[in-house]
Design a protein around this motif. Structure first.
Motif, PDB file in Angstrom:
ATOM      1  N   LEU A   1     -55.258 109.815  -9.865  1.00  0.00           N
ATOM      2  CA  LEU A   1     -54.911 109.643 -11.252  1.00  0.00           C
ATOM      3  C   LEU A   1     -53.523 109.089 -11.645  1.00  0.00           C
ATOM      4  CD1 LEU A   1     -56.109 109.997 -13.783  1.00  0.00           C
ATOM      5  CD2 LEU A   1     -55.461 112.588 -13.937  1.00  0.00           C
ATOM      6  N   LEU A   2     -52.553 109.411 -10.766  1.00  0.00           N
ATOM      7  CA  LEU A   2     -51.241 109.054 -10.887  1.00  0.00           C
ATOM      8  C   LEU A   2     -51.320 107.582 -10.476  1.00  0.00           C
ATOM      9  CD1 LEU A   2     -48.987 111.446  -8.866  1.00  0.00           C
ATOM     10  CD2 LEU A   2     -49.210 111.272 -11.424  1.00  0.00           C
ATOM     11  N   VAL A   3     -51.899 107.094  -9.718  1.00  0.00           N
ATOM     12  CA  VAL A   3     -51.831 105.664  -9.414  1.00  0.00           C
ATOM     13  C   VAL A   3     -52.523 104.886 -10.451  1.00  0.00           C
ATOM     14  CG1 VAL A   3     -52.567 103.694  -7.924  1.00  0.00           C
ATOM     15  CG2 VAL A   3     -51.797 105.968  -6.906  1.00  0.00           C
ATOM     16  N   GLU A   4     -53.635 105.191 -11.068  1.00  0.00           N
ATOM     17  CA  GLU A   4     -54.484 104.836 -12.237  1.00  0.00           C
ATOM     18  C   GLU A   4     -53.475 104.648 -13.479  1.00  0.00           C
ATOM     19  OE1 GLU A   4     -58.216 105.868 -15.105  1.00  0.00           O
ATOM     20  OE2 GLU A   4     -58.149 106.612 -12.945  1.00  0.00           O
ATOM     21  N   GLN A   5     -52.820 105.591 -13.621  1.00  0.00           N
ATOM     22  CA  GLN A   5     -51.910 105.677 -14.838  1.00  0.00           C
ATOM     23  C   GLN A   5     -50.596 104.640 -14.683  1.00  0.00           C
ATOM     24  OE1 GLN A   5     -50.864 109.175 -16.987  1.00  0.00           O
ATOM     25  NE2 GLN A   5     -52.996 110.257 -16.625  1.00  0.00           N
ATOM     26  N   ALA A   6     -50.126 104.526 -13.621  1.00  0.00           N
ATOM     27  CA  ALA A   6     -49.126 103.817 -13.433  1.00  0.00           C
ATOM     28  C   ALA A   6     -49.441 102.432 -13.258  1.00  0.00           C
ATOM     29  CB  ALA A   6     -48.543 104.072 -11.706  1.00  0.00           C
ATOM     30  N   GLU A   7     -50.728 102.122 -13.043  1.00  0.00           N
ATOM     31  CA  GLU A   7     -51.062 100.743 -12.987  1.00  0.00           C
ATOM     32  C   GLU A   7     -51.580 100.115 -14.565  1.00  0.00           C
ATOM     33  OE1 GLU A   7     -54.045 100.418 -10.199  1.00  0.00           O
ATOM     34  OE2 GLU A   7     -52.761  99.900  -8.331  1.00  0.00           O
ATOM     35  N   GLY A   8     -51.780 101.086 -15.422  1.00  0.00           N
ATOM     36  CA  GLY A   8     -52.222 100.908 -16.773  1.00  0.00           C
ATOM     37  C   GLY A   8     -51.101 100.054 -17.364  1.00  0.00           C
ATOM     38  N   PRO A   9     -51.688  99.504 -18.575  1.00  0.00           N
ATOM     39  CA  PRO A   9     -50.751  98.572 -19.444  1.00  0.00           C
ATOM     40  C   PRO A   9     -50.202  99.377 -20.382  1.00  0.00           C
ATOM     41  CG  PRO A   9     -53.025  98.292 -20.008  1.00  0.00           C
ATOM     42  CD  PRO A   9     -53.191  99.195 -18.785  1.00  0.00           C
ATOM     43  N   GLN A  10     -49.496 100.705 -20.056  1.00  0.00           N
ATOM     44  CA  GLN A  10     -49.056 101.461 -21.017  1.00  0.00           C
ATOM     45  C   GLN A  10     -47.670 100.941 -21.532  1.00  0.00           C
ATOM     46  OE1 GLN A  10     -49.290 105.728 -19.951  1.00  0.00           O
ATOM     47  NE2 GLN A  10     -51.287 105.149 -18.847  1.00  0.00           N
ATOM     48  N   GLY A  11     -47.208 101.057 -22.813  1.00  0.00           N
ATOM     49  CA  GLY A  11     -46.008 100.792 -23.371  1.00  0.00           C
ATOM     50  C   GLY A  11     -45.443 102.086 -23.470  1.00  0.00           C
TER      51      GLY A  11
ATOM     52  N   GLN B   1     -46.974 104.554 -25.946  1.00  0.00           N
ATOM     53  CA  GLN B   1     -48.332 104.626 -26.014  1.00  0.00           C
ATOM     54  C   GLN B   1     -48.640 106.015 -25.311  1.00  0.00           C
ATOM     55  OE1 GLN B   1     -50.627 101.358 -24.512  1.00  0.00           O
ATOM     56  NE2 GLN B   1     -52.504 102.813 -23.752  1.00  0.00           N
ATOM     57  N   THR B   2     -49.666 106.848 -25.676  1.00  0.00           N
ATOM     58  CA  THR B   2     -49.765 108.176 -25.300  1.00  0.00           C
ATOM     59  C   THR B   2     -50.389 107.877 -23.734  1.00  0.00           C
ATOM     60  OG1 THR B   2     -49.959 109.085 -27.507  1.00  0.00           O
ATOM     61  CG2 THR B   2     -51.064 110.480 -25.617  1.00  0.00           C
ATOM     62  N   PRO B   3     -49.964 108.558 -22.753  1.00  0.00           N
ATOM     63  CA  PRO B   3     -50.727 108.430 -21.502  1.00  0.00           C
ATOM     64  C   PRO B   3     -52.113 108.762 -21.503  1.00  0.00           C
ATOM     65  CG  PRO B   3     -48.559 109.571 -21.247  1.00  0.00           C
ATOM     66  CD  PRO B   3     -48.918 109.576 -22.649  1.00  0.00           C
ATOM     67  N   VAL B   4     -53.040 108.377 -20.598  1.00  0.00           N
ATOM     68  CA  VAL B   4     -54.454 108.711 -20.659  1.00  0.00           C
ATOM     69  C   VAL B   4     -54.511 110.137 -20.653  1.00  0.00           C
ATOM     70  CG1 VAL B   4     -56.771 108.498 -19.685  1.00  0.00           C
ATOM     71  CG2 VAL B   4     -55.079 106.530 -19.985  1.00  0.00           C
ATOM     72  N   ALA B   5     -53.928 110.831 -19.901  1.00  0.00           N
ATOM     73  CA  ALA B   5     -54.065 112.159 -19.555  1.00  0.00           C
ATOM     74  C   ALA B   5     -52.692 112.901 -18.962  1.00  0.00           C
ATOM     75  CB  ALA B   5     -55.057 112.579 -18.588  1.00  0.00           C
ATOM     76  N   THR B   6     -52.280 114.057 -19.100  1.00  0.00           N
ATOM     77  CA  THR B   6     -51.402 114.803 -18.581  1.00  0.00           C
ATOM     78  C   THR B   6     -51.759 114.986 -17.319  1.00  0.00           C
ATOM     79  OG1 THR B   6     -50.444 115.552 -20.513  1.00  0.00           O
ATOM     80  CG2 THR B   6     -49.871 116.597 -18.318  1.00  0.00           C
ATOM     81  N   VAL B   7     -51.121 114.638 -15.985  1.00  0.00           N
ATOM     82  CA  VAL B   7     -51.489 114.761 -14.744  1.00  0.00           C
ATOM     83  C   VAL B   7     -51.110 115.980 -14.081  1.00  0.00           C
ATOM     84  CG1 VAL B   7     -51.783 113.802 -12.119  1.00  0.00           C
ATOM     85  CG2 VAL B   7     -51.348 112.051 -14.158  1.00  0.00           C
ATOM     86  N   ARG B   8     -51.837 117.059 -14.156  1.00  0.00           N
ATOM     87  CA  ARG B   8     -51.551 118.422 -13.446  1.00  0.00           C
ATOM     88  C   ARG B   8     -51.780 118.561 -12.349  1.00  0.00           C
ATOM     89  NH1 ARG B   8     -53.497 123.002 -17.923  1.00  0.00           N
ATOM     90  NH2 ARG B   8     -52.559 124.188 -16.308  1.00  0.00           N
ATOM     91  N   GLY B   9     -50.919 118.991 -11.534  1.00  0.00           N
ATOM     92  CA  GLY B   9     -50.875 119.337  -9.818  1.00  0.00           C
ATOM     93  C   GLY B   9     -51.529 120.590  -9.631  1.00  0.00           C
ATOM     94  N   ASN B  10     -51.190 121.362  -8.690  1.00  0.00           N
ATOM     95  CA  ASN B  10     -51.935 122.561  -7.986  1.00  0.00           C
ATOM     96  C   ASN B  10     -50.636 123.743  -8.197  1.00  0.00           C
ATOM     97  OD1 ASN B  10     -50.212 121.595  -5.875  1.00  0.00           O
ATOM     98  ND2 ASN B  10     -51.301 122.271  -4.327  1.00  0.00           N
ATOM     99  N   VAL B  11     -49.670 123.394  -9.133  1.00  0.00           N
ATOM    100  CA  VAL B  11     -48.702 124.509  -9.404  1.00  0.00           C
ATOM    101  C   VAL B  11     -48.927 125.191 -10.457  1.00  0.00           C
ATOM    102  CG1 VAL B  11     -46.135 124.862  -9.432  1.00  0.00           C
ATOM    103  CG2 VAL B  11     -47.141 122.908  -8.341  1.00  0.00           C
ATOM    104  N   PHE B  12     -49.181 126.463 -10.527  1.00  0.00           N
ATOM    105  CA  PHE B  12     -49.421 127.180 -11.618  1.00  0.00           C
ATOM    106  C   PHE B  12     -48.398 128.221 -12.209  1.00  0.00           C
ATOM    107  CE2 PHE B  12     -53.402 125.935  -9.763  1.00  0.00           C
ATOM    108  CZ  PHE B  12     -54.166 125.461 -11.021  1.00  0.00           C
ATOM    109  N   ASP B  13     -48.426 128.542 -13.597  1.00  0.00           N
ATOM    110  CA  ASP B  13     -47.434 129.807 -13.733  1.00  0.00           C
ATOM    111  C   ASP B  13     -48.228 131.045 -13.665  1.00  0.00           C
ATOM    112  OD1 ASP B  13     -46.543 131.610 -15.638  1.00  0.00           O
ATOM    113  OD2 ASP B  13     -45.258 130.121 -16.389  1.00  0.00           O
ATOM    114  N   VAL B  14     -47.628 131.831 -12.939  1.00  0.00           N
ATOM    115  CA  VAL B  14     -48.402 133.065 -12.422  1.00  0.00           C
ATOM    116  C   VAL B  14     -47.699 134.501 -12.861  1.00  0.00           C
ATOM    117  CG1 VAL B  14     -49.416 131.915 -10.332  1.00  0.00           C
ATOM    118  CG2 VAL B  14     -47.103 132.897  -9.849  1.00  0.00           C
TER     119      VAL B  14
END
Length: 300
Positions: free
Chosen positions: A238-248, A251-264
């Protein structure tokens, strides 16, 4: 597979004719913790080169700043019994050795060696938990060690995708037939590629990667292949896909890329925290411990 660098500028042409100042409202939110915790394991070495980079998000036009005021950061290693953490546990404490860097490494001032031995990283037999306490909140991420396979060969081609100022690099490796594999390739210069073995399981596989620039003779290109589980593969894909997109820049990113770190914060059982239920305070980034193989080739 090609990453494009798009440079945006604001010119002054036509601004002289403007009579009205336009104020643009930019998004405002509290800073989020950003965790860069990709640990690359060389199994020929004795210790894992542990280096956790922490930063925080800034305003729309602000600069990302390192996090230097962490209260505590540790890596907990637990043995697994049929996939379930058992009672056998040890902890490694990290510290910011270079003040102001936001980079945390095994604490050299601890009374015991805090380095992480490579020997403890056995696939499916250990769980690693990263725990960070920062500004009154507690964050955690869990992962298991994932092996990889070596690169069989690197080569240079003369093919192109979109233009002449490109460099074709061919990569060949052999997939491990004993498991369903996921890989992340690091081509340097911030270029990554995620791949899964659905169509080449257990086979020798070769593909081409195109850099969007021509390199001068004598330039050495270094490529790494990293092991990955499905979650890390999906994250990087997903990170690679967003980096390759034609985003200015506006422009709002397609999605916020959430990883595996959580607020606990407030959660006592670190073996069951992936549904913490605090969407408004989630951090960004990823914690992974993966085997890495590297190879390089020189442009002639």
């Amino acid at each position: 597979m090609k990453k494009w660098l798009v440079i945006f500028g604001l010119g002054s042409l036509g601004l002289l004719a403007c009579e009205e100042v336009i104020e643009v409202e930019t998004p405002v939110e509290d800073p989020r913790l950003v965790v860069d915790a990709l640990l690359r394991v060389d199994t020929t070495q004795t210790y894992v080169p542990v280096e956790i980079k922490l930063s925080q998000t800034a305003g729309f036009f602000g600069e990302i700043e390192p996090v230097t005021d962490v209260d505590e950061i540790v890596i907990i290693v637990q043995e697994l019994d049929n996939g379930v953490p058992s009672g056998s546990t040890f902890t490694r404490s990290l510290a910011q050795v270079d003040p102001g860097s936001g980079v945390y490494v095994p604490d050299p001032n601890f009374d015991q060696d805090q380095r992480l031995p490579v020997s403890v990283l056995v696939e499916n037999e250990v769980m690693l938990t990263l725990v960070i306490t920062w500004r009154g909140r507690r964050y955690a991420a869990q992962t298991q060690y994932v092996p990889s396979v070596p690169i069989d060969a690197l080569g240079l081609g003369d093919g192109t995708l979109f233009g002449e100022d490109e460099t074709e690099l061919t990569v060949r490796f052999t997939d491990d037939p004993t498991r369903d594999n996921f890989y992340v390739f690091d081509f340097g210069f911030g270029n990554f590629l995620a791949s899964e073995d659905t169509f080449y399981k257990g086979q020798s596989f070769e593909f081409s990667y195109f850099y969007d620039q021509a390199f001068a003779p004598g330039t050495t290109l270094e490529v790494a292949i990293l092991g990955a589980d499905r979650t890390f593969f999906n994250y990087m894909d997903l990170l690679v896909e967003q980096a390759e997109g034609p985003q200015g820049p506006f422009q709002t990113p397609v999605a916020t890329v959430r990883g595996n770190v959580f607020d606990v914060t407030g959660i006592d059982n670190l073996n069951n925290f992936d549904n913490a239920g605090t969407p408004e305070v989630f951090p960004l980034g990823y914690f992974a411990v993966v085997q890495e193989f590297r190879d390089q080739i020189t442009i002639e």
